[in-house]
Design a protein around this motif. Sequence first.
Motif, PDB file in Angstrom:
ATOM      1  N   UNK A 156     -40.027   6.896  -8.196  1.00 43.96           N
ATOM      2  CA  UNK A 156     -41.444   7.228  -8.368  1.00 43.96           C
ATOM      3  C   UNK A 156     -42.125   7.453  -7.023  1.00 43.96           C
ATOM      4  N   UNK A 157     -41.819   6.597  -6.050  1.00 44.59           N
ATOM      5  CA  UNK A 157     -42.366   6.765  -4.702  1.00 44.59           C
ATOM      6  C   UNK A 157     -41.874   8.060  -4.077  1.00 44.59           C
ATOM      7  N   UNK A 158     -40.600   8.320  -4.217  1.00 45.87           N
ATOM      8  CA  UNK A 158     -39.968   9.526  -3.676  1.00 45.87           C
ATOM      9  C   UNK A 158     -40.626  10.776  -4.252  1.00 45.87           C
ATOM     10  N   UNK A 159     -40.803  10.801  -5.571  1.00 47.78           N
ATOM     11  CA  UNK A 159     -41.390  11.970  -6.225  1.00 47.78           C
ATOM     12  C   UNK A 159     -42.849  12.170  -5.830  1.00 47.78           C
ATOM     13  N   UNK A 160     -43.584  11.087  -5.683  1.00 39.21           N
ATOM     14  CA  UNK A 160     -44.997  11.211  -5.279  1.00 39.21           C
ATOM     15  C   UNK A 160     -45.091  11.821  -3.883  1.00 39.21           C
ATOM     16  N   UNK A 161     -44.232  11.393  -2.974  1.00 40.72           N
ATOM     17  CA  UNK A 161     -44.199  11.967  -1.632  1.00 40.72           C
ATOM     18  C   UNK A 161     -43.914  13.468  -1.698  1.00 40.72           C
ATOM     19  N   UNK A 162     -42.924  13.835  -2.501  1.00 46.03           N
ATOM     20  CA  UNK A 162     -42.537  15.246  -2.629  1.00 46.03           C
ATOM     21  C   UNK A 162     -43.680  16.074  -3.203  1.00 46.03           C
ATOM     22  N   UNK A 163     -44.304  15.579  -4.241  1.00 44.33           N
ATOM     23  CA  UNK A 163     -45.392  16.324  -4.882  1.00 44.33           C
ATOM     24  C   UNK A 163     -46.579  16.513  -3.945  1.00 44.33           C
ATOM     25  N   UNK A 164     -46.827  15.517  -3.105  1.00 43.86           N
ATOM     26  CA  UNK A 164     -47.964  15.608  -2.180  1.00 43.86           C
ATOM     27  C   UNK A 164     -47.693  16.546  -1.006  1.00 43.86           C
ATOM     28  N   UNK A 165     -46.395  16.837  -0.739  1.00 42.61           N
ATOM     29  CA  UNK A 165     -46.044  17.663   0.418  1.00 42.61           C
ATOM     30  C   UNK A 165     -45.043  18.748   0.023  1.00 42.61           C
ATOM     31  N   UNK A 166     -45.186  19.291  -1.172  1.00 43.40           N
ATOM     32  CA  UNK A 166     -44.179  20.212  -1.712  1.00 43.40           C
ATOM     33  C   UNK A 166     -43.950  21.427  -0.821  1.00 43.40           C
ATOM     34  N   UNK A 167     -44.969  21.898  -0.135  1.00 42.79           N
ATOM     35  CA  UNK A 167     -44.813  23.086   0.691  1.00 42.79           C
ATOM     36  C   UNK A 167     -43.907  22.859   1.890  1.00 42.79           C
ATOM     37  N   UNK A 168     -43.715  21.598   2.263  1.00 42.20           N
ATOM     38  CA  UNK A 168     -42.879  21.283   3.420  1.00 42.20           C
ATOM     39  C   UNK A 168     -41.493  20.774   3.034  1.00 42.20           C
ATOM     40  N   UNK A 169     -41.150  20.836   1.747  1.00 40.66           N
ATOM     41  CA  UNK A 169     -39.854  20.329   1.281  1.00 40.66           C
ATOM     42  C   UNK A 169     -39.033  21.487   0.709  1.00 40.66           C
ATOM     43  N   UNK A 170     -37.956  21.832   1.424  1.00 40.35           N
ATOM     44  CA  UNK A 170     -37.024  22.851   0.949  1.00 40.35           C
ATOM     45  C   UNK A 170     -36.250  22.334  -0.259  1.00 40.35           C
ATOM     46  N   UNK A 171     -35.879  21.062  -0.204  1.00 42.48           N
ATOM     47  CA  UNK A 171     -35.110  20.448  -1.275  1.00 42.48           C
ATOM     48  C   UNK A 171     -34.824  19.005  -0.941  1.00 42.48           C
ATOM     49  N   UNK A 172     -34.150  18.327  -1.852  1.00 40.19           N
ATOM     50  CA  UNK A 172     -33.809  16.923  -1.643  1.00 40.19           C
ATOM     51  C   UNK A 172     -32.310  16.763  -1.787  1.00 40.19           C
ATOM     52  N   UNK A 173     -31.756  15.894  -0.947  1.00 45.68           N
ATOM     53  CA  UNK A 173     -30.324  15.605  -0.965  1.00 45.68           C
ATOM     54  C   UNK A 173     -30.168  14.158  -1.403  1.00 45.68           C
ATOM     55  N   UNK A 174     -29.544  13.944  -2.551  1.00 39.87           N
ATOM     56  CA  UNK A 174     -29.465  12.614  -3.147  1.00 39.87           C
ATOM     57  C   UNK A 174     -28.019  12.175  -3.251  1.00 39.87           C
ATOM     58  N   UNK A 175     -27.720  11.016  -2.665  1.00 41.41           N
ATOM     59  CA  UNK A 175     -26.364  10.467  -2.676  1.00 41.41           C
ATOM     60  C   UNK A 175     -26.399   9.051  -3.230  1.00 41.41           C
ATOM     61  N   UNK A 176     -26.537   8.950  -4.550  1.00 43.10           N
ATOM     62  CA  UNK A 176     -26.551   7.650  -5.213  1.00 43.10           C
ATOM     63  C   UNK A 176     -25.356   7.470  -6.144  1.00 43.10           C
ATOM     64  N   UNK A 177     -24.521   8.512  -6.275  1.00 39.76           N
ATOM     65  CA  UNK A 177     -23.342   8.480  -7.160  1.00 39.76           C
ATOM     66  C   UNK A 177     -23.731   8.124  -8.594  1.00 39.76           C
ATOM     67  N   UNK A 178     -24.857   8.670  -9.044  1.00 41.23           N
ATOM     68  CA  UNK A 178     -25.370   8.422 -10.392  1.00 41.23           C
ATOM     69  C   UNK A 178     -25.799   9.764 -10.970  1.00 41.23           C
ATOM     70  N   UNK A 179     -24.928  10.367 -11.772  1.00 46.90           N
ATOM     71  CA  UNK A 179     -25.172  11.715 -12.278  1.00 46.90           C
ATOM     72  C   UNK A 179     -26.402  11.778 -13.167  1.00 46.90           C
ATOM     73  N   UNK A 180     -26.598  10.783 -14.014  1.00 47.65           N
ATOM     74  CA  UNK A 180     -27.741  10.819 -14.924  1.00 47.65           C
ATOM     75  C   UNK A 180     -29.053  10.717 -14.164  1.00 47.65           C
ATOM     76  N   UNK A 181     -29.086   9.865 -13.145  1.00 52.75           N
ATOM     77  CA  UNK A 181     -30.293   9.780 -12.327  1.00 52.75           C
ATOM     78  C   UNK A 181     -30.570  11.119 -11.649  1.00 52.75           C
TER      79      UNK A 181
END
Length: 411
Positions: free
Chosen positions: A236-261
């Motif tokens: 939730x914190x991660x997504x709020x940061x992204x939404x507030x600064x979407x123009x500066x985020x090309x994408x996100x790289x997630x390494x949690x080894x959790x496909x459903x997440x």
Amino acid sequence: MSNSSPTLPTLRLPSPEGQLISYTMSGPGDFPRPEKPLTSRKVYAAAHVVPVMTAENVPGAPAQLDWESTLAYRHELWSYGLGVADAMDTAQRGMGLDWSATKELIRRSAAEAADVVRTQKHPALAGRSVRDLIACGAGTDQLDPAAVEAGQAGLDAVLAAYLEQLQVVEDSGAKVILMASRALAKVARGPEDYVAIYSQLLEQAKDPVILHWLGPMFDPALAGYWGSAEVPTATSTFLKLIQDHAAKVDGVKVSLLDAEHEKQLRAALPADMRLYTGDDFNYPELIDGDEQAYSDALLGIFAAIYPAASAALQAYDAGQPQRGREILDSTRALGKHIFAAPTLYYKTGIAFLSWLNGHQTGFQLVGGLHSGRSLTHLAHTFVLADQAGLLREPQLAADRMTSLLKTGGLA
């Protein structure tokens, strides 16, 4: 004249059960280099670094890199149409690669990428920008861990360290990957501190960056990142940061080894924002995607399976998704083995395959990390890589595997 295929090597290997068995190699797969750029997915292979073999490659020693071999490996990845993610955890950030060597790695790799763009050296990259070819990690690992532990380096020091590294990557021309920070994980008091630091970094960034969320299975010091040990709360914190600064985020790289997440996060991202999977266990299904979306990729395992990864992406480009998925699935067992717990030693497997395939003269990593896996583990890596068609010169690989087993008293 005989038309029979050459005899493939047979060697004695320790099995996962600890017994010596006879194993005959299968031979390399048919994985041609692409003749035009890959378009169906945007991917970066996270590349390792090759040390000088005569250097003091032990824990704590400054990194001395074999620049010719290190940069040649990046050209090998580029020649298969893949972008390179450099100066990441695959390159041993915080695990042997010091900041001085990291700065030089970023500068040299980005310069090589710029030369590739200028000279059109690899047909598979025609028309690509430098940022398509190279993305580099910006973190805080120049901070003294002892000072952070003692409370002498707080949030201001973390921000200053990030900004220094952000500048180095931007000046090189590479795309910025804002890496997860051990120091921030140590000094942050809660989610608000993460938001404050990352908001300032995103405001300062000249171009859109990739945000990097590395889980504690890769680095235990990153437990509780984004201010909570509960993944939904951290998300939730991660997504709020992204939404507030979407123009500066090309994408996100997630390494949690959790496909459903990852699938849930992918669906929650703003439109047109990329999710670069960092899931080295479940990448086939995540890259393949579902009715709603697919993941792009920024993967350490791609540095080991790059010929197969390229062939799979070529199949997707050709409108053959089933074939693409089959190729990716054929490498899954190797990926799970290389990234088995303790996962941070996956870099040992990456360097091992690089050595078997002739891309470095010795099986070493900076910081002594080549000792992170047993001979039995490495022997099974050999078998799985061969079965996936990824040992390109069977006799060379067999000879090198045998020499390693002899050194270890197993041949």
